[in-house]
Enzyme design. Structure first.
Site, PDB file in Angstrom:
ATOM      1  N   ASN A  44       0.863  -1.176   0.000  1.00 19.65           N
ATOM      2  CA  ASN A  44       0.000   0.000   0.000  1.00 19.65           C
ATOM      3  C   ASN A  44       0.904   1.231   0.000  1.00 19.65           C
ATOM      4  O   ASN A  44       1.643   1.465   0.969  1.00 19.65           O
ATOM      5  CB  ASN A  44      -0.888  -0.021   1.258  1.00 19.65           C
ATOM      6  CG  ASN A  44      -1.807   1.186   1.330  1.00 19.65           C
ATOM      7  OD1 ASN A  44      -1.741   2.099   0.493  1.00 19.65           O
ATOM      8  ND2 ASN A  44      -2.664   1.212   2.325  1.00 19.65           N
ATOM      9  N   ASN A  52       3.461   4.654  -9.838  1.00 20.48           N
ATOM     10  CA  ASN A  52       2.299   4.785 -10.720  1.00 20.48           C
ATOM     11  C   ASN A  52       0.966   4.715  -9.987  1.00 20.48           C
ATOM     12  O   ASN A  52      -0.031   5.252 -10.474  1.00 20.48           O
ATOM     13  CB  ASN A  52       2.379   3.679 -11.782  1.00 20.48           C
ATOM     14  CG  ASN A  52       1.079   3.521 -12.537  1.00 20.48           C
ATOM     15  OD1 ASN A  52       0.796   4.281 -13.468  1.00 20.48           O
ATOM     16  ND2 ASN A  52       0.255   2.549 -12.143  1.00 20.48           N
ATOM     17  N   SER A 111      -0.349  13.345 -14.410  1.00 19.12           N
ATOM     18  CA  SER A 111      -1.552  13.457 -15.255  1.00 19.12           C
ATOM     19  C   SER A 111      -1.526  14.820 -15.927  1.00 19.12           C
ATOM     20  O   SER A 111      -0.812  15.718 -15.478  1.00 19.12           O
ATOM     21  CB  SER A 111      -2.806  13.344 -14.384  1.00 19.12           C
ATOM     22  OG  SER A 111      -3.974  13.507 -15.176  1.00 19.12           O
ATOM     23  N   TYR A 130      -7.948  15.571  -6.846  1.00 19.10           N
ATOM     24  CA  TYR A 130      -7.107  14.760  -7.731  1.00 19.10           C
ATOM     25  C   TYR A 130      -6.095  15.655  -8.470  1.00 19.10           C
ATOM     26  O   TYR A 130      -4.890  15.351  -8.516  1.00 19.10           O
ATOM     27  CB  TYR A 130      -7.990  14.009  -8.731  1.00 19.10           C
ATOM     28  CG  TYR A 130      -7.216  13.222  -9.762  1.00 19.10           C
ATOM     29  CD1 TYR A 130      -6.516  12.067  -9.404  1.00 19.10           C
ATOM     30  CD2 TYR A 130      -7.175  13.627 -11.101  1.00 19.10           C
ATOM     31  CE1 TYR A 130      -5.799  11.342 -10.355  1.00 19.10           C
ATOM     32  CE2 TYR A 130      -6.468  12.909 -12.050  1.00 19.10           C
ATOM     33  CZ  TYR A 130      -5.776  11.767 -11.677  1.00 19.10           C
ATOM     34  OH  TYR A 130      -5.070  11.056 -12.613  1.00 19.10           O
ATOM     35  N   ALA A 153      -4.978  18.536  -7.608  1.00 15.11           N
ATOM     36  CA  ALA A 153      -3.976  19.038  -6.644  1.00 15.11           C
ATOM     37  C   ALA A 153      -2.917  17.965  -6.388  1.00 15.11           C
ATOM     38  O   ALA A 153      -1.717  18.254  -6.319  1.00 15.11           O
ATOM     39  CB  ALA A 153      -4.663  19.443  -5.342  1.00 15.11           C
ATOM     40  N   ILE A 194      -6.404   7.599 -20.829  1.00 15.92           N
ATOM     41  CA  ILE A 194      -5.853   6.288 -21.189  1.00 15.92           C
ATOM     42  C   ILE A 194      -6.887   5.226 -20.818  1.00 15.92           C
ATOM     43  O   ILE A 194      -7.404   5.215 -19.693  1.00 15.92           O
ATOM     44  CB  ILE A 194      -4.536   6.029 -20.426  1.00 15.92           C
ATOM     45  CG1 ILE A 194      -3.572   7.214 -20.580  1.00 15.92           C
ATOM     46  CG2 ILE A 194      -3.901   4.718 -20.888  1.00 15.92           C
ATOM     47  CD1 ILE A 194      -3.198   7.583 -22.007  1.00 15.92           C
TER      48      ILE A 194
HETATM   49  P1  NAP Z   1      -6.581   1.810 -12.337  1.00 12.07           P
HETATM   50  O1  NAP Z   1      -6.930   1.095 -13.587  1.00 12.07           O
HETATM   51  O2  NAP Z   1      -7.677   2.138 -11.364  1.00 12.07           O
HETATM   52  O3  NAP Z   1      -5.436   0.981 -11.559  1.00 12.07           O
HETATM   53  C1  NAP Z   1      -4.949   1.495 -10.353  1.00 12.07           C
HETATM   54  C2  NAP Z   1      -3.864   0.590  -9.812  1.00 12.07           C
HETATM   55  O4  NAP Z   1      -3.329   1.184  -8.621  1.00 12.07           O
HETATM   56  C3  NAP Z   1      -4.370  -0.787  -9.412  1.00 12.07           C
HETATM   57  O5  NAP Z   1      -3.350  -1.740  -9.633  1.00 12.07           O
HETATM   58  C4  NAP Z   1      -4.625  -0.641  -7.911  1.00 12.07           C
HETATM   59  O6  NAP Z   1      -4.597  -1.920  -7.280  1.00 12.07           O
HETATM   60  C5  NAP Z   1      -3.438   0.252  -7.528  1.00 12.07           C
HETATM   61  N1  NAP Z   1      -3.594   1.032  -6.297  1.00 12.07           N
HETATM   62  C6  NAP Z   1      -4.580   1.903  -5.951  1.00 12.07           C
HETATM   63  N2  NAP Z   1      -4.351   2.392  -4.725  1.00 12.07           N
HETATM   64  C7  NAP Z   1      -3.195   1.828  -4.281  1.00 12.07           C
HETATM   65  C8  NAP Z   1      -2.443   1.924  -3.098  1.00 12.07           C
HETATM   66  N3  NAP Z   1      -2.846   2.703  -2.062  1.00 12.07           N
HETATM   67  N4  NAP Z   1      -1.296   1.209  -2.987  1.00 12.07           N
HETATM   68  C9  NAP Z   1      -0.868   0.414  -3.988  1.00 12.07           C
HETATM   69  N5  NAP Z   1      -1.544   0.274  -5.144  1.00 12.07           N
HETATM   70  C10 NAP Z   1      -2.697   0.971  -5.281  1.00 12.07           C
HETATM   71  O7  NAP Z   1      -5.861   3.207 -12.632  1.00 12.07           O
HETATM   72  P2  NAP Z   1      -5.122   3.740 -13.967  1.00 12.07           P
HETATM   73  O8  NAP Z   1      -6.132   4.387 -14.809  1.00 12.07           O
HETATM   74  O9  NAP Z   1      -4.263   2.694 -14.514  1.00 12.07           O
HETATM   75  O10 NAP Z   1      -4.226   4.904 -13.320  1.00 12.07           O
HETATM   76  C11 NAP Z   1      -2.901   4.642 -12.903  1.00 12.07           C
HETATM   77  C12 NAP Z   1      -2.184   5.961 -12.668  1.00 12.07           C
HETATM   78  O11 NAP Z   1      -2.237   6.749 -13.853  1.00 12.07           O
HETATM   79  C13 NAP Z   1      -2.769   6.820 -11.563  1.00 12.07           C
HETATM   80  O12 NAP Z   1      -1.721   7.458 -10.858  1.00 12.07           O
HETATM   81  C14 NAP Z   1      -3.583   7.848 -12.313  1.00 12.07           C
HETATM   82  O13 NAP Z   1      -3.715   9.050 -11.606  1.00 12.07           O
HETATM   83  C15 NAP Z   1      -2.748   8.026 -13.545  1.00 12.07           C
HETATM   84  N6  NAP Z   1      -3.487   8.545 -14.693  1.00 12.07           N
HETATM   85  C16 NAP Z   1      -4.421   7.767 -15.322  1.00 12.07           C
HETATM   86  C17 NAP Z   1      -5.085   8.288 -16.430  1.00 12.07           C
HETATM   87  C18 NAP Z   1      -6.082   7.483 -17.221  1.00 12.07           C
HETATM   88  O14 NAP Z   1      -6.658   8.039 -18.159  1.00 12.07           O
HETATM   89  N7  NAP Z   1      -6.316   6.234 -16.926  1.00 12.07           N
HETATM   90  C19 NAP Z   1      -4.817   9.596 -16.854  1.00 12.07           C
HETATM   91  C20 NAP Z   1      -3.884  10.346 -16.180  1.00 12.07           C
HETATM   92  C21 NAP Z   1      -3.203   9.813 -15.101  1.00 12.07           C
HETATM   93  P3  NAP Z   1      -5.247  -2.162  -5.805  1.00 12.07           P
HETATM   94  O15 NAP Z   1      -6.584  -1.488  -5.824  1.00 12.07           O
HETATM   95  O16 NAP Z   1      -5.283  -3.643  -5.632  1.00 12.07           O
HETATM   96  O17 NAP Z   1      -4.285  -1.524  -4.842  1.00 12.07           O
END
Ligand code: NAP
Length: 259
Positions: A64, A91, A143, A157, A159, A190
């Site tokens: 975590n 990430n 992001s 988010y 911030a 994404i």
């Molecule tokens: P996602 O599909 O919801 O996956 C999130 C991942 O993070 C999961 O593996 C989750 O697994 C893990 N996670 C969440 N809280 C955690 C914690 N406290 N400790 C360890 N692991 C944790 O999200 P995503 O869309 O791939 O986004 C990933 C990153 O990219 C984030 O930082 C997000 O802000 C950034 N981002 C995403 C987008 C987009 O369009 N998707 C755009 C800009 C930025 P568990 O729940 O099992 O921990």
């Protein structure tokens, strides 16, 4: 042609799905040994198994990012499993929605603790091993939301994502003495499980606002991270790469054009 990451160990937080899983798969395909980190060990195991079935080297760890002791265990278990840590992909992140009028301190803290403090704790936990590596690379998933754009319901988010970049720039100066670089990728929209959860209206609106006319893939982000982790990127630190299909570019809706 980038030097393969053979014999390099990469810790990827939030690697059980979405962008983190894409990074884990892509780094493994380039020869890296990958520590797949998520709170759900079962889900992390699924990603690690998939990587191994495709010929890669991966191990799942329950961690975590909002908990320093948990991340210290992940870092030391990774180092004993693979012999060290060379690259950290910080990430893991969450993007729940809450307007300013409905936002509580708990909403704010949950997002900041995971996204901003989680970046600090992931780095702090891996730092002793990155220092030994004489190669250290840190790639932060920020992001466009926050550093460059805004969206209703995402003030906390935004911030947290801007905080990651402020953190990164000072960290770059502190870590330079150890030959460790730290850079950030700023994804646009994404296609991940997390994004899918925002619903069709969100996905359709965002696709329409991207000049390249598609949402990004997790590999689009993974390849930017791969470059920043490469030997060849060793003189780049404290910088950002926007990977958004051109979403930030248009000055107006008309500037999007018809094609
Ligand atoms: P996602 O599909 O919801 O996956 C999130 C991942 O993070 C999961 O593996 C989750 O697994 C893990 N996670 C969440 N809280 C955690 C914690 N406290 N400790 C360890 N692991 C944790 O999200 P995503 O869309 O791939 O986004 C990933 C990153 O990219 C984030 O930082 C997000 O802000 C950034 N981002 C995403 C987008 C987009 O369009 N998707 C755009 C800009 C930025 P568990 O729940 O099992 O921990």
């Amino acid at each position: 042609m980038l030097t393969p990451l053979k014999d390099k160990t990469v810790v990827v937080t939030g690697a059980s799905k979405g962008i983190g899983k894409g990074i884990a798969r892509t780094f493994a395909a380039k020869g890296a040994k990958v520590a797949v980190v998520a709170r759900s060990l079962t889900k992390a195991e699924e990603t690690a198994t998939e990587i191994r079935e495709n010929g890669g080297v991966a191990h799942a760890f329950e961690g975590n990012v909002a908990d320093l002791e948990s991340m210290k265990s992940v870092a030391s278990e990774t180092a004993s499993t693979f012999g060290g840590i060379d690259v950290l992909c910080a990430n893991a992140g969450i993007f729940p929605n809450a307007t300013i009028e409905e936002m509580t301190g708990e909403h704010w803290d949950q997002v900041m603790n995971t996204n901003a403090r989680g970046t600090l704790f992931s780095l702090q936990a891996c730092l002793p091993f990155l220092k030994k590596a004489e190669y250290g690379r840190i790639i932060v998933t920020s992001s466009i939301t926050g550093p460059a754009t805004g969206n209703v319901g995402w003030s906390h988010y935004g911030a947290s994502k801007a905080a990651q970049l402020g953190f990164m720039r000072s960290a770059a100066l502190e870590l330079a003495r150890y030959n460790i670089t730290i850079n950030a990728v700023m994804p646009g929209n994404i296609m991940t499980e997390g994004l899918e959860g925002l619903g069709d209206h969100y996905l359709n609106t965002m696709t329409a606002s991207v000049p390249l006319k598609r949402l990004g893939s997790v590999e689009d982000i993974a390849y930017a991270a791969l470059f920043l982790a490469s030997r060849e990127a060793g003189y780049i630190t404290g910088q950002t790469i926007i990977v958004d299909g051109g979403q930030l570019l248009p000055e107006s809706l008309e500037a999007m054009g018809q094609n």
